[in-house]
Design a protein around this motif. Structure first.
Motif, PDB file in Angstrom:
ATOM      1  N   UNK A  52     -20.652   6.170  -5.458  1.00  0.00           N
ATOM      2  CA  UNK A  52     -21.895   6.487  -6.164  1.00  0.00           C
ATOM      3  C   UNK A  52     -22.473   5.235  -6.808  1.00  0.00           C
ATOM      4  N   UNK A  53     -21.604   4.441  -7.412  1.00  0.00           N
ATOM      5  CA  UNK A  53     -22.038   3.211  -8.069  1.00  0.00           C
ATOM      6  C   UNK A  53     -22.568   2.213  -7.039  1.00  0.00           C
ATOM      7  N   UNK A  54     -21.883   2.081  -5.914  1.00  0.00           N
ATOM      8  CA  UNK A  54     -22.327   1.161  -4.862  1.00  0.00           C
ATOM      9  C   UNK A  54     -23.733   1.512  -4.392  1.00  0.00           C
ATOM     10  N   UNK A  55     -23.986   2.785  -4.203  1.00  0.00           N
ATOM     11  CA  UNK A  55     -25.308   3.235  -3.748  1.00  0.00           C
ATOM     12  C   UNK A  55     -26.381   2.914  -4.790  1.00  0.00           C
ATOM     13  N   UNK A  61     -17.608  -6.194 -12.465  1.00  0.00           N
ATOM     14  CA  UNK A  61     -17.357  -5.903 -11.056  1.00  0.00           C
ATOM     15  C   UNK A  61     -17.756  -4.450 -10.768  1.00  0.00           C
ATOM     16  N   UNK A  62     -17.975  -4.109  -9.494  1.00  0.00           N
ATOM     17  CA  UNK A  62     -18.313  -2.712  -9.177  1.00  0.00           C
ATOM     18  C   UNK A  62     -17.271  -1.714  -9.667  1.00  0.00           C
ATOM     19  N   UNK A  63     -15.993  -2.056  -9.551  1.00  0.00           N
ATOM     20  CA  UNK A  63     -14.952  -1.120  -9.995  1.00  0.00           C
ATOM     21  C   UNK A  63     -14.983  -0.954 -11.517  1.00  0.00           C
ATOM     22  N   UNK A  64     -15.237  -2.040 -12.247  1.00  0.00           N
ATOM     23  CA  UNK A  64     -15.357  -1.936 -13.700  1.00  0.00           C
ATOM     24  C   UNK A  64     -16.568  -1.096 -14.088  1.00  0.00           C
ATOM     25  N   UNK A  65     -17.665  -1.291 -13.384  1.00  0.00           N
ATOM     26  CA  UNK A  65     -18.873  -0.519 -13.672  1.00  0.00           C
ATOM     27  C   UNK A  65     -18.638   0.962 -13.414  1.00  0.00           C
ATOM     28  N   UNK A  66     -17.951   1.285 -12.321  1.00  0.00           N
ATOM     29  CA  UNK A  66     -17.638   2.678 -12.013  1.00  0.00           C
ATOM     30  C   UNK A  66     -16.762   3.290 -13.103  1.00  0.00           C
ATOM     31  N   UNK A  67     -15.762   2.518 -13.575  1.00  0.00           N
ATOM     32  CA  UNK A  67     -14.873   3.021 -14.623  1.00  0.00           C
ATOM     33  C   UNK A  67     -15.634   3.233 -15.930  1.00  0.00           C
ATOM     34  N   UNK A 102     -28.095  -0.327 -16.349  1.00  0.00           N
ATOM     35  CA  UNK A 102     -28.513  -1.629 -16.866  1.00  0.00           C
ATOM     36  C   UNK A 102     -27.882  -1.914 -18.225  1.00  0.00           C
ATOM     37  N   UNK A 103     -27.810  -0.904 -19.078  1.00  0.00           N
ATOM     38  CA  UNK A 103     -27.179  -1.077 -20.398  1.00  0.00           C
ATOM     39  C   UNK A 103     -25.713  -1.456 -20.260  1.00  0.00           C
ATOM     40  N   UNK A 104     -25.014  -0.780 -19.365  1.00  0.00           N
ATOM     41  CA  UNK A 104     -23.580  -1.034 -19.197  1.00  0.00           C
ATOM     42  C   UNK A 104     -23.332  -2.455 -18.694  1.00  0.00           C
ATOM     43  N   UNK A 115     -33.606  -5.638 -10.040  1.00  0.00           N
ATOM     44  CA  UNK A 115     -33.086  -5.464 -11.395  1.00  0.00           C
ATOM     45  C   UNK A 115     -31.682  -6.036 -11.540  1.00  0.00           C
ATOM     46  N   UNK A 116     -30.942  -6.104 -10.435  1.00  0.00           N
ATOM     47  CA  UNK A 116     -29.614  -6.710 -10.460  1.00  0.00           C
ATOM     48  C   UNK A 116     -29.452  -7.632  -9.259  1.00  0.00           C
ATOM     49  N   UNK A 117     -28.512  -8.558  -9.402  1.00  0.00           N
ATOM     50  CA  UNK A 117     -28.119  -9.451  -8.308  1.00  0.00           C
ATOM     51  C   UNK A 117     -26.697  -9.093  -7.916  1.00  0.00           C
ATOM     52  N   UNK A 118     -26.479  -8.861  -6.623  1.00  0.00           N
ATOM     53  CA  UNK A 118     -25.151  -8.413  -6.183  1.00  0.00           C
ATOM     54  C   UNK A 118     -24.981  -8.673  -4.696  1.00  0.00           C
ATOM     55  N   UNK A 119     -23.791  -9.118  -4.334  1.00  0.00           N
ATOM     56  CA  UNK A 119     -23.432  -9.196  -2.926  1.00  0.00           C
ATOM     57  C   UNK A 119     -22.182  -8.330  -2.720  1.00  0.00           C
ATOM     58  N   UNK A 120     -21.967  -7.816  -1.520  1.00  0.00           N
ATOM     59  CA  UNK A 120     -20.851  -6.884  -1.291  1.00  0.00           C
ATOM     60  C   UNK A 120     -19.520  -7.411  -1.828  1.00  0.00           C
ATOM     61  N   UNK A 121     -18.842  -6.560  -2.595  1.00  0.00           N
ATOM     62  CA  UNK A 121     -17.526  -6.826  -3.179  1.00  0.00           C
ATOM     63  C   UNK A 121     -17.559  -7.882  -4.291  1.00  0.00           C
ATOM     64  N   UNK A 122     -18.720  -8.401  -4.581  1.00  0.00           N
ATOM     65  CA  UNK A 122     -18.830  -9.411  -5.635  1.00  0.00           C
ATOM     66  C   UNK A 122     -19.250  -8.794  -6.955  1.00  0.00           C
TER      67      UNK A 122
END
Length: 212
Positions: free
Chosen positions: A39-42, A25-31, A10-12, A52-59
């Protein structure tokens, strides 16, 4: 579930849009977290299930109101602790981040309130980052990244990223600090408090924010 791992995610996400507007983005969050994309996707799916978050696949990923409030609460802890360590214990601004990362998960709300009161309810930490109040609200003013400021721009140093301790030490050696008045003389060069033009160290253009 309010685990340390939840807080770090959540902080990140919160940090990513503090000084620019594009959602993470998911890739930025993973980095940012140094984790495998899977792991991040899960984990993002678990956070979404908890609203706690809003997200759709690949978005991109954004915080819900509940997620933003939780993120602001842990960031409030972190930044109050950093301010406390600098003011009360003589830590340098490049030394506080790792200590705060540990303490933010361990101190009680009562102690945090005591620290806040003793410090006089500060609105900004030693790096210029806004400290959310107990309701999660922050004070913001218009800003510009040093690398995007025009030559001749004048303003105060609002914030210096705490990502790189070596850069913080190098900037401090030039005399640049939060609150100082500067005039931009080049992409990474400024006059500080009316002095001679100073060439700032590599990375400064992307790590220093000024009032707009």
């Amino acid at each position: 579930m309010h685990s340390a791992a939840t807080d770090d995610y959540l902080k990140t996400i919160y940090h990513h849009t503090e000084w620019q507007t594009a959602p993470i983005t998911p890739s930025q969050l993973a980095a940012e977290l140094g984790l495998a994309p899977s792991t991040v996707t899960e984990m993002v799916q678990k956070l979404a299930a908890q609203d706690l978050v809003s997200h759709r696949p690949y978005g991109p990923i954004s915080l819900t109101d509940a997620g933003r409030l939780r993120a602001a609460a842990i960031i409030r802890r972190h930044r109050l602790i950093e301010t406390w360590l600098v003011r009360e214990f003589g830590y340098a601004w490049d030394e506080v981040h790792d200590e705060a990362e540990v303490l933010e998960h361990t101190i009680s709300d009562r102690l945090l309130d005591g620290i806040d009161g003793r410090l006089g309810h500060p609105r900004f930490d030693p790096h210029g980052d806004a400290i959310p109040d107990a309701a999660g609200e922050v004070v913001r003013v218009p800003f510009v990244l040093l690398g995007g400021a025009l030559v001749g721009h004048t303003g105060r140093v609002l914030r210096v990223s705490d990502r790189d301790p070596a850069l913080l030490r190098a900037l401090q050696a030039t005399g640049l600090d939060v609150g100082h008045a500067v005039m931009v003389t080049g992409r990474a060069a400024v006059r500080i408090d009316g002095g001679e033009s100073v060439e700032l160290p590599a990375g400064a253009a992307e790590a220093v924010w000024l009032t707009a």
